[in-house]
Write a protein that holds these residues in place. Sequence first.
Motif, PDB file in Angstrom:
ATOM      1  N   ILE A   5       6.836  15.332  -2.099  1.00 19.82           N
ATOM      2  CA  ILE A   5       5.951  15.334  -1.601  1.00 19.82           C
ATOM      3  C   ILE A   5       6.049  15.312  -0.067  1.00 19.82           C
ATOM      4  O   ILE A   5       7.934  15.076   0.678  1.00 19.82           O
ATOM      5  CB  ILE A   5       6.022  13.366  -1.760  1.00 19.82           C
ATOM      6  N   VAL A   6       5.275  15.271   0.816  1.00 19.19           N
ATOM      7  CA  VAL A   6       5.758  15.543   2.211  1.00 19.19           C
ATOM      8  C   VAL A   6       4.497  14.200   3.323  1.00 19.19           C
ATOM      9  O   VAL A   6       3.575  15.321   2.635  1.00 19.19           O
ATOM     10  CB  VAL A   6       6.135  16.437   2.427  1.00 19.19           C
TER      11      VAL A   6
ATOM     12  N   MET B 244       0.590  -1.716  -0.617  1.00 23.59           N
ATOM     13  CA  MET B 244       0.028  -0.230  -0.351  1.00 23.59           C
ATOM     14  C   MET B 244       0.754   1.028  -0.135  1.00 23.59           C
ATOM     15  O   MET B 244       0.928   1.864  -1.364  1.00 23.59           O
ATOM     16  CB  MET B 244      -0.916   0.171   1.683  1.00 23.59           C
ATOM     17  N   LEU B 245       1.695   1.062   0.509  1.00 20.56           N
ATOM     18  CA  LEU B 245       3.026   2.503   0.633  1.00 20.56           C
ATOM     19  C   LEU B 245       3.548   2.843  -0.041  1.00 20.56           C
ATOM     20  O   LEU B 245       3.568   4.162  -0.949  1.00 20.56           O
ATOM     21  CB  LEU B 245       4.090   2.794   1.780  1.00 20.56           C
ATOM     22  N   GLY B 246       3.615   2.032  -1.073  1.00 18.45           N
ATOM     23  CA  GLY B 246       4.625   2.154  -2.530  1.00 18.45           C
ATOM     24  C   GLY B 246       3.298   2.457  -3.264  1.00 18.45           C
ATOM     25  O   GLY B 246       3.874   3.561  -4.230  1.00 18.45           O
ATOM     26  N   HIS B 247       2.085   2.081  -3.521  1.00 14.10           N
ATOM     27  CA  HIS B 247       1.355   1.940  -4.234  1.00 14.10           C
ATOM     28  C   HIS B 247       0.971   3.668  -4.017  1.00 14.10           C
ATOM     29  O   HIS B 247       0.710   4.108  -5.126  1.00 14.10           O
ATOM     30  CB  HIS B 247       0.457   1.470  -4.575  1.00 14.10           C
ATOM     31  N   LEU B 248       0.759   3.805  -2.914  1.00 16.51           N
ATOM     32  CA  LEU B 248       0.352   5.764  -2.468  1.00 16.51           C
ATOM     33  C   LEU B 248       2.019   6.676  -3.358  1.00 16.51           C
ATOM     34  O   LEU B 248       1.406   7.838  -3.408  1.00 16.51           O
ATOM     35  CB  LEU B 248       0.661   6.087  -0.984  1.00 16.51           C
ATOM     36  N   MET B 249       2.687   6.036  -2.326  1.00 13.95           N
ATOM     37  CA  MET B 249       3.792   6.869  -3.320  1.00 13.95           C
ATOM     38  C   MET B 249       3.755   7.190  -5.292  1.00 13.95           C
ATOM     39  O   MET B 249       4.489   7.734  -5.769  1.00 13.95           O
ATOM     40  CB  MET B 249       5.577   6.526  -2.845  1.00 13.95           C
ATOM     41  N   LEU B 250       4.013   5.642  -6.069  1.00 13.19           N
ATOM     42  CA  LEU B 250       3.677   5.973  -7.249  1.00 13.19           C
ATOM     43  C   LEU B 250       2.869   6.494  -7.577  1.00 13.19           C
ATOM     44  O   LEU B 250       3.167   6.730  -8.443  1.00 13.19           O
ATOM     45  CB  LEU B 250       3.852   4.166  -7.530  1.00 13.19           C
ATOM     46  N   VAL B 251       1.198   6.603  -6.758  1.00 15.36           N
ATOM     47  CA  VAL B 251      -0.020   7.518  -7.353  1.00 15.36           C
ATOM     48  C   VAL B 251       0.111   9.018  -7.036  1.00 15.36           C
ATOM     49  O   VAL B 251       0.770   9.432  -8.089  1.00 15.36           O
ATOM     50  CB  VAL B 251      -1.041   6.868  -6.216  1.00 15.36           C
ATOM     51  N   ALA B 252       0.945   9.008  -5.890  1.00 18.05           N
ATOM     52  CA  ALA B 252       1.355  10.271  -5.880  1.00 18.05           C
ATOM     53  C   ALA B 252       2.174  10.867  -7.320  1.00 18.05           C
ATOM     54  O   ALA B 252       1.932  12.056  -7.890  1.00 18.05           O
ATOM     55  CB  ALA B 252       2.191  10.807  -4.255  1.00 18.05           C
ATOM     56  N   ALA B 253       3.184  10.174  -7.414  1.00 17.61           N
ATOM     57  CA  ALA B 253       3.929  10.500  -9.317  1.00 17.61           C
ATOM     58  C   ALA B 253       2.956  11.052 -10.166  1.00 17.61           C
ATOM     59  O   ALA B 253       3.913  11.997 -11.003  1.00 17.61           O
ATOM     60  CB  ALA B 253       4.987   9.530  -8.586  1.00 17.61           C
TER      61      ALA B 253
ATOM     62  N   LEU C 197      -3.107   8.400   7.843  1.00 16.09           N
ATOM     63  CA  LEU C 197      -2.012   9.040   6.497  1.00 16.09           C
ATOM     64  C   LEU C 197      -2.777   9.637   5.568  1.00 16.09           C
ATOM     65  O   LEU C 197      -3.281   9.593   4.447  1.00 16.09           O
ATOM     66  CB  LEU C 197      -1.510   7.894   6.308  1.00 16.09           C
ATOM     67  N   HIS C 198      -1.518  10.590   4.602  1.00 13.05           N
ATOM     68  CA  HIS C 198      -1.606  11.606   3.298  1.00 13.05           C
ATOM     69  C   HIS C 198      -0.857  11.810   2.693  1.00 13.05           C
ATOM     70  O   HIS C 198       0.439  12.796   3.817  1.00 13.05           O
ATOM     71  CB  HIS C 198      -2.412  12.303   3.974  1.00 13.05           C
ATOM     72  N   LEU C 199      -0.212  11.957   1.785  1.00 14.15           N
ATOM     73  CA  LEU C 199       1.181  12.911   1.263  1.00 14.15           C
ATOM     74  C   LEU C 199       0.809  14.110   0.376  1.00 14.15           C
ATOM     75  O   LEU C 199      -0.707  13.758   0.047  1.00 14.15           O
ATOM     76  CB  LEU C 199       1.745  11.491   0.183  1.00 14.15           C
ATOM     77  N   HIS C 200       1.046  14.903   0.960  1.00 13.76           N
ATOM     78  CA  HIS C 200       0.586  16.282   0.143  1.00 13.76           C
ATOM     79  C   HIS C 200       1.582  15.958  -1.375  1.00 13.76           C
ATOM     80  O   HIS C 200       2.669  15.655  -0.919  1.00 13.76           O
ATOM     81  CB  HIS C 200       1.456  17.455   1.645  1.00 13.76           C
ATOM     82  N   ILE C 201       1.257  16.763  -2.057  1.00 12.67           N
ATOM     83  CA  ILE C 201       1.852  17.291  -2.771  1.00 12.67           C
ATOM     84  C   ILE C 201       1.835  18.383  -3.195  1.00 12.67           C
ATOM     85  O   ILE C 201       0.620  19.379  -3.556  1.00 12.67           O
ATOM     86  CB  ILE C 201       1.751  16.469  -4.253  1.00 12.67           C
ATOM     87  N   LEU C 202       3.224  18.828  -3.013  1.00 14.77           N
ATOM     88  CA  LEU C 202       3.234  21.124  -3.286  1.00 14.77           C
ATOM     89  C   LEU C 202       3.902  21.364  -5.090  1.00 14.77           C
ATOM     90  O   LEU C 202       5.057  20.594  -4.607  1.00 14.77           O
ATOM     91  CB  LEU C 202       3.518  21.032  -2.340  1.00 14.77           C
ATOM     92  N   GLY C 203       2.830  21.676  -5.082  1.00 17.65           N
ATOM     93  CA  GLY C 203       3.959  21.965  -6.508  1.00 17.65           C
ATOM     94  C   GLY C 203       3.531  23.393  -6.834  1.00 17.65           C
ATOM     95  O   GLY C 203       2.468  24.041  -6.303  1.00 17.65           O
ATOM     96  N   GLY C 204       4.342  23.950  -8.329  1.00 15.92           N
ATOM     97  CA  GLY C 204       3.178  24.949  -8.581  1.00 15.92           C
ATOM     98  C   GLY C 204       3.912  26.645  -8.275  1.00 15.92           C
ATOM     99  O   GLY C 204       4.516  27.461  -9.154  1.00 15.92           O
TER     100      GLY C 204
END
Length: 112
Positions: A82-83, A58-67, A97-104
């Motif tokens: 990603i944080v 699940m953790l690996g999938h979470l990172m791949l989806v974030a990318a 649990l959540h990953l923030h994707i920050l961009g722009g």
Amino acid sequence: MSIFQKIIDGEIGADIVYEDGRVMAFRDINPVAPVHVLVIPKSAIVSVAAAVPEDELMLGHLMLVAAKVARDLGLEEQGYRIVTNVGALGGQSVPHLHLHILGGRAMSWPPG
Ligand code: AMP
């Protein structure tokens, strides 16, 4: 029950940008960057600190989806962050649990 569990269960709405059987990604309601997306597992887990060996896929999938989400939103060329925040001192406010994707915009280091 956390606010993110209510989003998973469809009890409250969100601006969803990606979803599959295991994870979902939606725009942060209070963005701190031009692009600010949260990626969460649908399974109930408080933070990465609570992860067990069975969560590895699940953790690996979470990172791949974030990318993938970052790529799909056009962030890859210029870069992004990603944080994941853990606990009170880590700045975590939602206990799911959540990953923030920050961009722009340019990110500073170290974080405040
Ligand atoms: P953290 O402080 O790392 O736990 O991040 C939680 C994030 O969830 C914050 O950036 C909030 O703005 C965001 N948030 C809280 N409620 C919602 C919601 N209903 N929809 C989208 N984002 C939310």
